[in-house]
Design an enzyme around this catalytic site. Structure first.
Site, PDB file in Angstrom:
ATOM      1  N   HIS A  65       0.853  -1.273  -0.106  1.00  0.00           N
ATOM      2  CA  HIS A  65       0.192   0.034  -0.008  1.00  0.00           C
ATOM      3  C   HIS A  65       0.828   1.240  -0.210  1.00  0.00           C
ATOM      4  O   HIS A  65       1.631   1.420   0.854  1.00  0.00           O
ATOM      5  CB  HIS A  65      -1.033   0.037   1.183  1.00  0.00           C
ATOM      6  CG  HIS A  65      -2.028  -1.121   1.268  1.00  0.00           C
ATOM      7  ND1 HIS A  65      -3.168  -0.774   0.660  1.00  0.00           N
ATOM      8  CD2 HIS A  65      -2.194  -2.362   1.501  1.00  0.00           C
ATOM      9  CE1 HIS A  65      -4.041  -1.985   0.749  1.00  0.00           C
ATOM     10  NE2 HIS A  65      -3.269  -2.927   1.140  1.00  0.00           N
ATOM     11  N   HIS A 102      -9.204  -7.785  -1.467  1.00  0.00           N
ATOM     12  CA  HIS A 102      -8.881  -8.226  -0.161  1.00  0.00           C
ATOM     13  C   HIS A 102      -9.862  -9.132   0.488  1.00  0.00           C
ATOM     14  O   HIS A 102     -10.936  -8.821   0.725  1.00  0.00           O
ATOM     15  CB  HIS A 102      -8.614  -6.767   0.739  1.00  0.00           C
ATOM     16  CG  HIS A 102      -7.593  -6.306   0.753  1.00  0.00           C
ATOM     17  ND1 HIS A 102      -7.118  -5.392  -0.430  1.00  0.00           N
ATOM     18  CD2 HIS A 102      -6.539  -5.912   1.684  1.00  0.00           C
ATOM     19  CE1 HIS A 102      -6.147  -4.723  -0.331  1.00  0.00           C
ATOM     20  NE2 HIS A 102      -5.631  -5.253   0.752  1.00  0.00           N
ATOM     21  N   GLY A 105     -10.360  -2.498   2.948  1.00  0.00           N
ATOM     22  CA  GLY A 105     -11.322  -1.765   3.924  1.00  0.00           C
ATOM     23  C   GLY A 105     -12.043  -3.219   4.684  1.00  0.00           C
ATOM     24  O   GLY A 105     -11.610  -4.191   4.603  1.00  0.00           O
ATOM     25  N   GLU A 123      -8.887 -12.194   5.487  1.00  0.00           N
ATOM     26  CA  GLU A 123      -7.722 -11.479   6.384  1.00  0.00           C
ATOM     27  C   GLU A 123      -8.528 -11.589   7.699  1.00  0.00           C
ATOM     28  O   GLU A 123      -8.350 -12.449   8.694  1.00  0.00           O
ATOM     29  CB  GLU A 123      -7.112 -10.277   5.916  1.00  0.00           C
ATOM     30  CG  GLU A 123      -6.226  -9.667   6.861  1.00  0.00           C
ATOM     31  CD  GLU A 123      -5.627  -8.466   6.700  1.00  0.00           C
ATOM     32  OE1 GLU A 123      -4.641  -8.053   7.382  1.00  0.00           O
ATOM     33  OE2 GLU A 123      -6.419  -7.714   6.137  1.00  0.00           O
ATOM     34  N   ASP A 146       3.047  -5.537   2.300  1.00  0.00           N
ATOM     35  CA  ASP A 146       1.426  -4.898   2.879  1.00  0.00           C
ATOM     36  C   ASP A 146       1.770  -3.491   3.244  1.00  0.00           C
ATOM     37  O   ASP A 146       1.448  -2.458   2.494  1.00  0.00           O
ATOM     38  CB  ASP A 146       0.898  -5.540   4.188  1.00  0.00           C
ATOM     39  CG  ASP A 146      -0.680  -5.432   4.091  1.00  0.00           C
ATOM     40  OD1 ASP A 146      -1.131  -4.698   3.116  1.00  0.00           O
ATOM     41  OD2 ASP A 146      -1.341  -5.652   5.414  1.00  0.00           O
TER      42      ASP A 146
END
Length: 371
Positions: free
Chosen positions: A30, A217, A190, A220, A309
């Site tokens: 990111h 995503h 998000g 997780e 990440d």
């Protein structure tokens, strides 16, 4: 008489310093999670942002790590408030993206896909397109600077939509519009719980119709339903994190694994898992590196890739990430090459480009370290 040497080449010892020389591929990083602490301080001063927790650069770096590792989601999210807060002008975005490319290149990364959410950088009046163009310009600048120092890297970017917001179709259209100038794919990120990926089906359908690529995503902070929806409803090309796929794997007392239908599907279809071990420890997705699902998933030959990440929040680099895995699981250069080739095969650029990097850069680079 001809003497034949019996001396055999000795592999280069594997440690964080030597891993920097290995060619690496990064798919999950990111932009707003990888700033230099000094840049945060300088940009905050330049744009009048504040207050920061501290303006001492070393102390600020420690603050980011402590907040990320605190076990408090509130404190973890606060870290991004500060980085995003100083990334609201075109000049700031160019600088952050340029430094990102340089830092990755200096760490031996030869190909990277860096993601960011354009909608988070419009508080000072920038249009979404201007945000994208500033970041792309920054990557061009940083890539050129790295090349001048003999460090070559290619950086593509992923445009991320926030899953709790309602701009995903707009961001998807931007990703397609800029795909010939540096954007290689689309992403959503998000909170997973309460915001399933199916809320953004129109965005995914648009990207597919335009022959584009996207990752989601999933798996997780939330479990198997998140992964199942990302794949079977949305058609994701890759899974961001995906650690919870282990919930569909049973390991008996002898170490033999039985895969459930979803886990078998993920492995059989060679769906890439963008795994971020250190970050997962900080967010509570894994208790320790030794217990991280990456060990089991790699052993079972899932399409596992290694990623950072958020390099600032986790105080991590690709070299330290891979060296840590090698130390924990006993991996050698061949294993690190396997992770790297997995990632390069899974990148969102053309087949010829991926093959050239594998054959001309990655394999020779690791061969030199094993010789």
């Amino acid at each position: 008489m001809t003497w034949c040497s019996s001396v055999q080449a000795v592999p280069v010892p594997l440690n964080p310093e030597t891993v920097r020389d290995a060619p690496k591929v990064l798919l999950h990083d990111h932009l707003d999670g990888g700033l230099r602490p000094a840049t945060v301080v300088e940009l905050a001063d330049a744009v009048g942002y504040g207050p920061l927790p501290t303006t001492d650069v070393a102390a600020l770096g420690r603050w980011f790590l402590d907040a990320a590792h605190s076990g408090s989601l509130v404190r973890y999210l606060e870290t991004f408030g500060h980085t995003v807060g100083v990334m609201q002008t075109a000049d700031a975005l160019v600088r952050v993206a340029a430094e990102c490319a340089e830092d990755l290149a200096d760490d031996g990364v030869v190909y990277a896909e860096v993601r960011f959410a354009p909608e988070l950088h419009v508080e000072e009046g920038l249009e979404l397109a201007a945000v994208v163009e500033a970041v792309l310009e920054g990557f061009r600048v940083g890539t050129a600077r790295a090349a001048e120092r003999g460090r070559r890297i290619r950086v593509g970017c992923l445009l991320t939509a926030m899953r709790h917001a309602a701009r995903s179709r707009e961001i998807a259209e931007l990703a397609i519009h800029y795909r010939d100038t540096g954007v290689v794919g689309f992403d959503i990120a998000g909170a997973e719980a309460g915001f399933p990926p199916t809320r953004h089906l129109d965005a995914f359908e648009y990207v597919r119709q335009q022959n584009g690529h996207f990752t989601i995503h999933a798996g997780e902070a939330f479990g198997l339903p998140s992964i199942w929806e990302a794949l079977q409803w949305c058609g994701a090309d890759r899974l961001g994190h995906g650690v919870r796929i282990v919930d569909d794997i049973t390991v008996d007392e002898h170490g033999d694994a039985t895969l459930g239908r979803l886990a078998a599907y993920v492995r059989d279809k060679r769906i890439p898992l963008e795994m971020c071990p250190t970050s997962n420890l900080h967010t509570g997705a894994a208790k320790s590196l030794a217990e991280h699902p990456i060990g089991l998933l790699a052993r079972l030959r899932f399409r596992v890739t290694v990623n950072t990440d958020n390099r600032l929040m986790s105080d991590i680099s690709m070299s330290r990430e891979m060296a840590g895995l090698a130390d924990t699981f006993g991996y050698g250069w061949a294993d690190l090459q396997w992770f790297t080739v997995n990632a390069m095969k899974s990148a969102f650029i053309g087949f010829d480009e991926r093959l050239a990097l594998i054959d001309d850069v990655i394999k020779p680079g690791y061969a030199a370290l094993r010789a």
